[in-house]
Design a protein around this motif. Sequence first.
Motif, PDB file in Angstrom:
ATOM      1  N   THR A  32       0.786  -0.998  -0.370  1.00 34.72           N
ATOM      2  CA  THR A  32      -0.220  -0.221  -0.075  1.00 34.72           C
ATOM      3  C   THR A  32       0.863   0.901  -0.040  1.00 34.72           C
ATOM      4  O   THR A  32       0.670   2.543  -0.847  1.00 34.72           O
ATOM      5  N   VAL A  35       2.056   1.541  -4.189  1.00 33.57           N
ATOM      6  CA  VAL A  35       1.282   2.287  -3.916  1.00 33.57           C
ATOM      7  C   VAL A  35       1.112   3.958  -3.839  1.00 33.57           C
ATOM      8  O   VAL A  35       1.967   4.826  -4.959  1.00 33.57           O
ATOM      9  N   GLY A  36       1.093   3.994  -2.963  1.00 32.74           N
ATOM     10  CA  GLY A  36       1.258   6.077  -2.772  1.00 32.74           C
ATOM     11  C   GLY A  36       1.912   6.338  -3.281  1.00 32.74           C
ATOM     12  O   GLY A  36       1.590   7.600  -3.289  1.00 32.74           O
ATOM     13  N   SER A  39       1.754   6.224  -7.197  1.00 31.62           N
ATOM     14  CA  SER A  39       0.906   7.354  -7.807  1.00 31.62           C
ATOM     15  C   SER A  39       0.845   8.727  -7.477  1.00 31.62           C
ATOM     16  O   SER A  39       0.924   9.795  -7.598  1.00 31.62           O
ATOM     17  N   PRO A  43      -4.329   7.658  -4.084  1.00 29.96           N
ATOM     18  CA  PRO A  43      -4.497   5.987  -4.981  1.00 29.96           C
ATOM     19  C   PRO A  43      -6.537   5.507  -4.479  1.00 29.96           C
ATOM     20  O   PRO A  43      -7.030   5.913  -3.240  1.00 29.96           O
ATOM     21  N   GLN A  45      -7.678   2.776  -2.203  1.00 26.04           N
ATOM     22  CA  GLN A  45      -7.063   2.025  -0.744  1.00 26.04           C
ATOM     23  C   GLN A  45      -8.930   1.401  -0.399  1.00 26.04           C
ATOM     24  O   GLN A  45      -9.579   1.599  -0.161  1.00 26.04           O
ATOM     25  N   THR A  46      -8.507   0.110  -0.096  1.00 29.40           N
ATOM     26  CA  THR A  46      -9.377  -0.444   0.572  1.00 29.40           C
ATOM     27  C   THR A  46      -8.859  -1.070   1.700  1.00 29.40           C
ATOM     28  O   THR A  46      -8.517  -2.992   2.054  1.00 29.40           O
ATOM     29  N   GLU A  47      -8.025  -0.377   2.531  1.00 27.15           N
ATOM     30  CA  GLU A  47      -8.137  -0.554   3.882  1.00 27.15           C
ATOM     31  C   GLU A  47      -8.661  -0.493   4.944  1.00 27.15           C
ATOM     32  O   GLU A  47      -9.937   0.176   5.358  1.00 27.15           O
ATOM     33  N   THR A  70      -4.816  -4.719   3.412  1.00 30.74           N
ATOM     34  CA  THR A  70      -6.051  -4.579   2.557  1.00 30.74           C
ATOM     35  C   THR A  70      -7.097  -5.435   2.472  1.00 30.74           C
ATOM     36  O   THR A  70      -6.449  -6.587   2.584  1.00 30.74           O
ATOM     37  N   ASP A  74      -5.254  -2.344  -3.813  1.00 28.72           N
ATOM     38  CA  ASP A  74      -4.812  -0.601  -4.004  1.00 28.72           C
ATOM     39  C   ASP A  74      -4.900  -0.579  -5.594  1.00 28.72           C
ATOM     40  O   ASP A  74      -4.673  -1.731  -6.718  1.00 28.72           O
TER      41      ASP A  74
END
Length: 200
Positions: A32, A35-36, A39, A43, A45-47, A70, A74
């Motif tokens: 995560t 990616v952050g 990007s 981004p 995110q499905t945290e 996650t 992400d």
Amino acid sequence: MDYARSDRDSSGARLPLALKILIAGGFGAGKTTLVGALSEVRPLQTEEVLTGAGIGTDDLSGVEGKSTTTVAMDFGRITINEDLQVYLFGTPGQDRFWFLWDELAFGALGAVVLADTRRLADCFPSIDYFEQRGIPFVVGVNCFDGSRRFGIESVRQALDIDPDVPMVLCDARDRQSAKLLLISLVEHVARQRGEPVPVA
């Protein structure tokens, strides 16, 4: 990899070529964060917060300070130029979310596997997944603050990685370090396909 190719929509506007790259690795390896760091857009995110329901399922040894995880993916984007965009898909790290991997991997150019030397065995499933499916990948050894540092060759031997698979020391928090990982992957894919290595 035809970097010059682009399509046009119904109005005749040029559409950029999109490359899909997966960011994989074990629970808490820094996916995560990577990616952050890369990007150009905020981004997706499905945290979710770790709860007592994960006790006995989620192994927090070595990452005791981790409070979220996650649960789907992400997503981030990088625009290289008007003809080329890179889409980043960070995979979930826990076994119970593996059913998502085949969907995320479909059409991917390749993958970055993040390795955490505090929990090195956690990246074996990711490596096995990409090896079994013939998806090119590179290994990024995430250098966490306060963790013991190991040389690249020591990590390669511990993971039993083929000599032709690139392995790079990195800091998932640092954009430039993360970019070098992606460059290493694109160069690796080009070599595997016998194509010229693209020049930035």
